[in-house]
Design an enzyme around this catalytic site. Sequence first.
Site, PDB file in Angstrom:
ATOM      1  N   HIS A 185      92.330 132.684 106.119  1.00 25.51           N
ATOM      2  CA  HIS A 185      93.095 132.706 104.857  1.00 25.51           C
ATOM      3  C   HIS A 185      94.279 131.753 104.637  1.00 25.51           C
ATOM      4  O   HIS A 185      94.584 131.198 103.709  1.00 25.51           O
ATOM      5  CB  HIS A 185      93.092 134.283 104.428  1.00 25.51           C
ATOM      6  CG  HIS A 185      91.874 134.818 104.005  1.00 25.51           C
ATOM      7  ND1 HIS A 185      91.343 134.487 102.486  1.00 25.51           N
ATOM      8  CD2 HIS A 185      91.182 135.601 104.779  1.00 25.51           C
ATOM      9  CE1 HIS A 185      90.183 135.141 102.796  1.00 25.51           C
ATOM     10  NE2 HIS A 185      90.002 135.707 103.798  1.00 25.51           N
ATOM     11  N   CYS A 206      80.360 126.392  99.259  1.00 21.62           N
ATOM     12  CA  CYS A 206      81.610 126.899  98.568  1.00 21.62           C
ATOM     13  C   CYS A 206      82.516 126.958  99.959  1.00 21.62           C
ATOM     14  O   CYS A 206      83.763 127.292  99.608  1.00 21.62           O
ATOM     15  CB  CYS A 206      81.473 127.687  97.761  1.00 21.62           C
ATOM     16  SG  CYS A 206      80.878 129.342  98.439  1.00 21.62           S
TER      17      CYS A 206
HETATM   18  C1  PEP Z   1      82.761 131.655 103.089  1.00 23.98           C
HETATM   19  O1  PEP Z   1      82.765 132.557 103.844  1.00 23.98           O
HETATM   20  O2  PEP Z   1      82.634 130.532 103.443  1.00 23.98           O
HETATM   21  C2  PEP Z   1      83.246 131.924 101.927  1.00 23.98           C
HETATM   22  C3  PEP Z   1      83.249 130.899 100.782  1.00 23.98           C
HETATM   23  O3  PEP Z   1      84.097 132.947 101.439  1.00 23.98           O
HETATM   24  P1  PEP Z   1      85.235 133.641 102.104  1.00 23.98           P
HETATM   25  O4  PEP Z   1      86.124 132.414 102.606  1.00 23.98           O
HETATM   26  O5  PEP Z   1      86.025 134.059 100.801  1.00 23.98           O
HETATM   27  O6  PEP Z   1      84.700 134.866 102.912  1.00 23.98           O
END
Ligand code: PEP
EC number: 2.7.3.9
Length: 556
Positions: free
Chosen positions: A186, A486
Site C-alpha cells: 500500500h 488494474c
Molecule cells: C490487486 O490486487 O492487484 C488490486 C488491484 O487490488 P488491491 O491492490 O487493492 O488489493
Amino acid sequence: METTLRGVGVSHGVAIGEVRHMGTAVLEPPAKQIATEDAEREQGRARKAVEAVAADLIARGNLAGGEAQAVLEAQAMMAQDPELMADVDRRVAVGSTAERAVYDAFAAYRELLAGAGEYLAGRVADLDDVRNRIVARLLGVPMPGVPDSDHPYVLVARDLAPADTALLDPTLVLGFVTEEGGPTSHSAILARALGVPAVVALPGAGELAEGTVIAVDGSTGDIFVNPSDEKKAQLEAAAAERKAALAASTGPGATADGHKVPLLANVGGPADVPAAVEAGAEGVGLFRTEFLFLDDSKNAPSEEKQVDAYRQVLEAFPEGRVVVRVLDAGADKPLDFLTPADEPNPALGVRGLRTLLDHPEVLRTQLTALAKASEGLPVYLEVMAPMVADRADAKAFADACRASGLQAKFGAMVEIPSAALRARSVLQEVEFLSLGTNDLAQYTFAADRQVGAVSRLQDPWQPALLDLVALSAEAAKAEGKSCGVCGEAASDPLLACVLTGLGVTSLSMGAASIPYVRGTLAKYTLAQCERAAAAARAAESAEGARNAAQAVLSGE
Ligand code: PEP
Ligand code: MG
C-alpha cells in the site's frame, strides 16, 4: 559524507528533503523500580515532558485554527490535568519511572472516561494520543503516527497502512521510504496515487537519523544520504528532463501502429480525480471504494455519503468508462464491523467478495448507491468484485448486481490463480475481467505483499504471473470480452508493453504513471509488443523476463 543505499524504486521522480519517521505505536514502558533519591528527578522529567507536549499541542492548534484548534487545546488541557499530574507524582514517589507512572496514571483515567457516558468515552482516543506523546517524549522515540511538521519532509516508515496514510498531508510529503513492503504494497500504491517518489524494501531505513537530508530516486531505488550539492543538482536535472519528455506525450493510449489500449486511472475517491483528469486518463479502471470505509472502521458509510462520493467520480468522466470495485475489506484492509478478528491467516480468510457475500446488506447498499449516483450521467459504469475464486463466486456477484437493478456491466477481478486458470468458466457469468496483479502475485507465489523479505516474488515480471495474465487475456478474447489490468504491473512502462502483447485490452494505474506508460507504448508496434511478451514468458526469472523484453524492444 554522502553514502548510497539501494531499495526497490516504486514511484518515479526525485525527492530531496529531511527524514521524518512515522512514529510507531508506543510500547508499554517496563515496570522498573527506581531508587527513592531519584524520585524528584523523575517527577521533574514527567512534568517537563507534559509541559512540552501541551505547548506543542497549543502551537499546532494556533497554526491549524478552527475546529482543529479546539480539539488540540482540549488535548493540551487533558495533558496538564492537575489530578493526573498528582497521580503521576504519587506513582513516582513509590518507585515508578516517569514513563511508567505516566502510562499507568493515564490508564486509570482512561478507565474512568470509558465508563462515563458516550461523550466522554469518545474522548478516550484523544487521551491515548496525549499519553502516547508524553511517553514517546520521555523515551526519546519519535512521536506516534504521522510526523508533526510544518515543513515538507521525506516520510520514513517501517510500512504504511491505508489507515495511517489517510492522515497524511500530501502537500508536506515529498517522498516515501519504507523498510518493508514491495512494489504492490500500500505504501507503493499510495505514493503513486500522490505522485510522490518512493522507495520500498530498504533494509535499515529505520536507522536513518531524524532530520538527515536524503535524496530519494524513485526510478532506480537509490537513496543518497547527505547528498553533495553536485549530486542534488544532477538528480534534479535528470528528473526535470524525464518530466519534460513526458509532458510531450498526450492523447489516448495506443501502440505506434494505432492499436488502442485505453489508459485508465486507479482512484481511491474524489480527491484523486483531478490528478487523473490532468494526466489524461480515459476513465477510471479501478475505484477502490474501501477508502470510503476507512474513516470509521466500526460502521459502513451511509448510502447518501456513498452516493455523493460515487457521483463526484462518475461526473468527472463524461462519456468515459468508470470501473468501480465493490468493497475489498479484510487482510491488509480490515474493518472492525466486517472482518473476523481471529483469523490465523487473514489474506487467506474472509476478505473481498467473501466478506460481502457474508454481509449482503453492505453490498446491497453499495450497489443501490451506485445506481443512484449514476442516474442520468452519460458514463459507462462497470462494477467488479474483488477476490473472485470461481464461477460460483462470479454468479453470486452477478446475481446481486442484477437484483439491485443497477444498469452497469458486471465483472470479476482475477486475483486468485484459480480464476485465471478457469477464466472461461468465470466469464460465463460476467462481462469482463480485470487482473489484480498485486494479489495475483501474492497468491501465485505464496508471498505476502506486505513483507519486504519476499518482495522478489512480488515482482510482476515473474514469468509464472505473465502466464496467468496470458491465460486470462486469451480466455476473454475467445469469449469476445475484455480483460484489463488494474494491478501495479500496469504502471511499469516496459511491462505495460508486454501486457499489451499478451492481449490485455486496457491498463489502469495511479495517475502519475499514465504519461510514462503512454509515452513508452507509443514507441512500439503491437507486433513488437507481442514479440517482447513471448520473450518475457520464455525467460526463467523476473530479471530474465525484463531483460528479454528490453532486448526485443530496443532491437538488440
Ligand atoms: C490487486 O490486487 O492487484 C488490486 C488491484 O487490488 P488491491 O491492490 O487493492 O488489493
Ligand atoms: Mg487486490
